[in-house]
Design a protein around this motif. Structure first.
Motif, PDB file in Angstrom:
ATOM      1  N   ASP A  13       6.911   2.717  -3.776  1.00 47.33           N
ATOM      2  CA  ASP A  13       7.673   2.279  -2.559  1.00 47.33           C
ATOM      3  C   ASP A  13       6.980   1.139  -1.765  1.00 47.33           C
ATOM      4  OD1 ASP A  13       9.418   3.153  -0.430  1.00 47.33           O
ATOM      5  OD2 ASP A  13       7.657   3.487   0.808  1.00 47.33           O
ATOM      6  N   LEU A  14       5.670   1.230  -1.896  1.00 46.18           N
ATOM      7  CA  LEU A  14       4.798  -0.102  -1.558  1.00 46.18           C
ATOM      8  C   LEU A  14       5.235  -1.254  -1.965  1.00 46.18           C
ATOM      9  CD1 LEU A  14       1.143   1.546  -0.429  1.00 46.18           C
ATOM     10  CD2 LEU A  14       2.895   0.257   0.996  1.00 46.18           C
ATOM     11  N   LEU A  15       5.423  -1.130  -3.263  1.00 51.60           N
ATOM     12  CA  LEU A  15       5.819  -2.384  -4.249  1.00 51.60           C
ATOM     13  C   LEU A  15       6.994  -2.867  -3.677  1.00 51.60           C
ATOM     14  CD1 LEU A  15       5.196  -4.357  -6.340  1.00 51.60           C
ATOM     15  CD2 LEU A  15       6.108  -2.771  -8.184  1.00 51.60           C
ATOM     16  N   LEU A  16       7.984  -1.858  -3.554  1.00 47.91           N
ATOM     17  CA  LEU A  16       9.228  -2.338  -2.973  1.00 47.91           C
ATOM     18  C   LEU A  16       9.257  -2.985  -1.707  1.00 47.91           C
ATOM     19  CD1 LEU A  16      11.666   0.345  -4.465  1.00 47.91           C
ATOM     20  CD2 LEU A  16      11.593  -2.007  -5.206  1.00 47.91           C
ATOM     21  N   VAL A  17       8.473  -2.162  -0.832  1.00 49.13           N
ATOM     22  CA  VAL A  17       8.501  -2.717   0.539  1.00 49.13           C
ATOM     23  C   VAL A  17       7.814  -4.004   0.787  1.00 49.13           C
ATOM     24  CG1 VAL A  17       7.449  -2.022   2.814  1.00 49.13           C
ATOM     25  CG2 VAL A  17       8.739  -0.439   1.643  1.00 49.13           C
ATOM     26  N   CYS A  18       6.865  -4.196   0.091  1.00 46.49           N
ATOM     27  CA  CYS A  18       6.267  -5.459   0.126  1.00 46.49           C
ATOM     28  C   CYS A  18       6.802  -6.924  -0.526  1.00 46.49           C
ATOM     29  CB  CYS A  18       4.840  -5.470  -0.758  1.00 46.49           C
ATOM     30  SG  CYS A  18       3.524  -4.297   0.029  1.00 46.49           S
ATOM     31  N   VAL A  19       7.794  -6.487  -1.319  1.00 48.80           N
ATOM     32  CA  VAL A  19       8.656  -7.701  -1.780  1.00 48.80           C
ATOM     33  C   VAL A  19       9.697  -8.096  -0.471  1.00 48.80           C
ATOM     34  CG1 VAL A  19      10.818  -8.335  -3.206  1.00 48.80           C
ATOM     35  CG2 VAL A  19       8.816  -6.553  -4.077  1.00 48.80           C
ATOM     36  N   PRO A  20       9.448  -9.274  -0.207  1.00 48.47           N
ATOM     37  CA  PRO A  20      10.167  -9.884   1.042  1.00 48.47           C
ATOM     38  C   PRO A  20      11.826  -9.859   0.881  1.00 48.47           C
ATOM     39  CG  PRO A  20       8.388 -11.411   0.280  1.00 48.47           C
ATOM     40  CD  PRO A  20       8.521 -10.307  -0.810  1.00 48.47           C
ATOM     41  N   GLY A  21      12.400  -9.567   1.990  1.00 45.77           N
ATOM     42  CA  GLY A  21      13.869  -9.723   1.892  1.00 45.77           C
ATOM     43  C   GLY A  21      14.404  -9.714   3.406  1.00 45.77           C
ATOM     44  N   LEU A  44      14.165  -1.050  12.338  1.00 47.21           N
ATOM     45  CA  LEU A  44      14.365  -1.053  10.916  1.00 47.21           C
ATOM     46  C   LEU A  44      14.119   0.497  10.566  1.00 47.21           C
ATOM     47  CD1 LEU A  44      12.349  -4.209  10.176  1.00 47.21           C
ATOM     48  CD2 LEU A  44      14.875  -3.987   9.650  1.00 47.21           C
ATOM     49  N   VAL A  45      12.938   1.230  10.973  1.00 42.32           N
ATOM     50  CA  VAL A  45      12.713   2.464  10.565  1.00 42.32           C
ATOM     51  C   VAL A  45      13.752   3.478  10.886  1.00 42.32           C
ATOM     52  CG1 VAL A  45      11.002   4.149  10.871  1.00 42.32           C
ATOM     53  CG2 VAL A  45      10.083   2.082  10.644  1.00 42.32           C
ATOM     54  N   CYS A  46      14.286   3.147  12.067  1.00 42.03           N
ATOM     55  CA  CYS A  46      15.427   4.264  12.449  1.00 42.03           C
ATOM     56  C   CYS A  46      16.582   4.014  11.369  1.00 42.03           C
ATOM     57  CB  CYS A  46      16.119   3.697  13.779  1.00 42.03           C
ATOM     58  SG  CYS A  46      17.400   4.676  14.401  1.00 42.03           S
ATOM     59  N   LEU A 151      10.443  10.068   4.754  1.00 44.91           N
ATOM     60  CA  LEU A 151       9.437  10.017   5.689  1.00 44.91           C
ATOM     61  C   LEU A 151       8.235   9.183   5.426  1.00 44.91           C
ATOM     62  CD1 LEU A 151       9.189  13.694   7.520  1.00 44.91           C
ATOM     63  CD2 LEU A 151      10.189  11.259   8.517  1.00 44.91           C
ATOM     64  N   LEU A 152       7.755   9.297   4.349  1.00 42.39           N
ATOM     65  CA  LEU A 152       6.543   8.451   3.388  1.00 42.39           C
ATOM     66  C   LEU A 152       7.260   7.076   3.409  1.00 42.39           C
ATOM     67  CD1 LEU A 152       3.781   8.559   2.354  1.00 42.39           C
ATOM     68  CD2 LEU A 152       5.113   9.108  -0.108  1.00 42.39           C
ATOM     69  N   HIS A 153       8.397   6.860   3.122  1.00 41.90           N
ATOM     70  CA  HIS A 153       8.992   5.591   3.044  1.00 41.90           C
ATOM     71  C   HIS A 153       9.152   4.828   4.348  1.00 41.90           C
ATOM     72  CE1 HIS A 153      11.547   1.763   2.140  1.00 41.90           C
ATOM     73  NE2 HIS A 153      12.433   2.249   2.820  1.00 41.90           N
ATOM     74  N   MET A 154       9.636   5.611   5.356  1.00 41.95           N
ATOM     75  CA  MET A 154       9.470   5.110   6.733  1.00 41.95           C
ATOM     76  C   MET A 154       8.080   4.596   7.270  1.00 41.95           C
ATOM     77  SD  MET A 154      12.107   7.972   8.113  1.00 41.95           S
ATOM     78  CE  MET A 154      11.949   7.704   9.650  1.00 41.95           C
ATOM     79  N   GLY A 155       7.123   5.571   7.010  1.00 40.91           N
ATOM     80  CA  GLY A 155       5.606   5.159   7.346  1.00 40.91           C
ATOM     81  C   GLY A 155       5.214   3.845   6.727  1.00 40.91           C
TER      82      GLY A 155
END
Length: 205
Positions: A13-21, A44-46, A151-155
């Motif tokens: 998840d961190l890898l995906l979140v850290c990819v710019p988009g 964004l989190v909502c 929830l982990l992804h949102m965090g």
């Protein structure tokens, strides 16, 4: 849930979140205009909270099993990504000297719309997240596991995007040329990703 699965999901998840988009582009643009970054990140989190709720309710499985519905949602997200990317390319964000406190509610709603229609979010919830669910012999029901991973992804999103906003404001505020280059790169990436997703999805129908 198994702690090994949780850590594995966190790494992916961190890898995906850290990819710019699209999310990154929106946070960076908000930071450069000195807008309310926390409010933008909350939006964004909502959007991902909605994804989580739908996935926990079992709708993600339904969508994944319906090629036509999945195609429609992916095409809508890809089209929105193309529109956002083109807008960034036409008008790249530039540093602002004055703090932009106008349209605070709009800042939140735009964030929720961007993440709600983000194809990367659809990919995560429809393809990646189900791989980390324990379907048999689990102590927790699948909806609870889905909600926990959501929830982990949102965090992760909250932490990474707030950091992106802070770093962007600190490093790019005094560098207009660098800010434009970063904005245009983000816009080009969104257009490219949106085009690839759209062509790939439509050619598989």
């Amino acid at each position: 849930m198994d702690s090994g699965l949780l850590f594995s999901f966190l790494a992916v998840d961190l890898l995906l979140v850290c990819v710019p988009g699209a999310d990154w582009a929106y946070v960076i643009a908000t930071a450069l205009r000195r807008g309310p970054v926390p409010r933008a990140v909350a939006g964004l989190v909502c959007g991902y909270a909605l994804h989580t709720a739908l996935a926990a309710a079992g709708l993600a499985v339904l969508v994944a099993g319906s090629p036509k519905l999945l195609t429609a949602l992916t095409a809508a997200g890809a089209g929105y990504l193309l529109w956002l990317g083109w807008g960034v390319l036409r008008r790249p964000a530039v540093p602002s000297a004055a703090e932009d406190t106008a349209d605070v509610r709009g800042c939140f709603l735009r964030g929720a719309t961007i993440s709600g229609l983000n194809p990367k979010g659809l990919l995560l919830y429809l393809s990646v997240l189900p791989q980390f669910l324990t379907l048999r012999g689990a102590h927790l029901p699948v909806p609870v596991q889905t909600a926990a991973l959501g929830l982990l992804h949102m965090g992760c999103c909250a932490v990474v995007y707030v950091a992106v906003g802070a770093v962007s404001r600190a490093l790019l505020s005094a560098r207009p040329a660098a800010a434009r280059a970063v904005a245009r790169t983000s816009g080009a990436a969104m257009v490219g990703i949106g085009a690839v997703l759209l062509v790939e999805r439509l050619t598989t129908v």
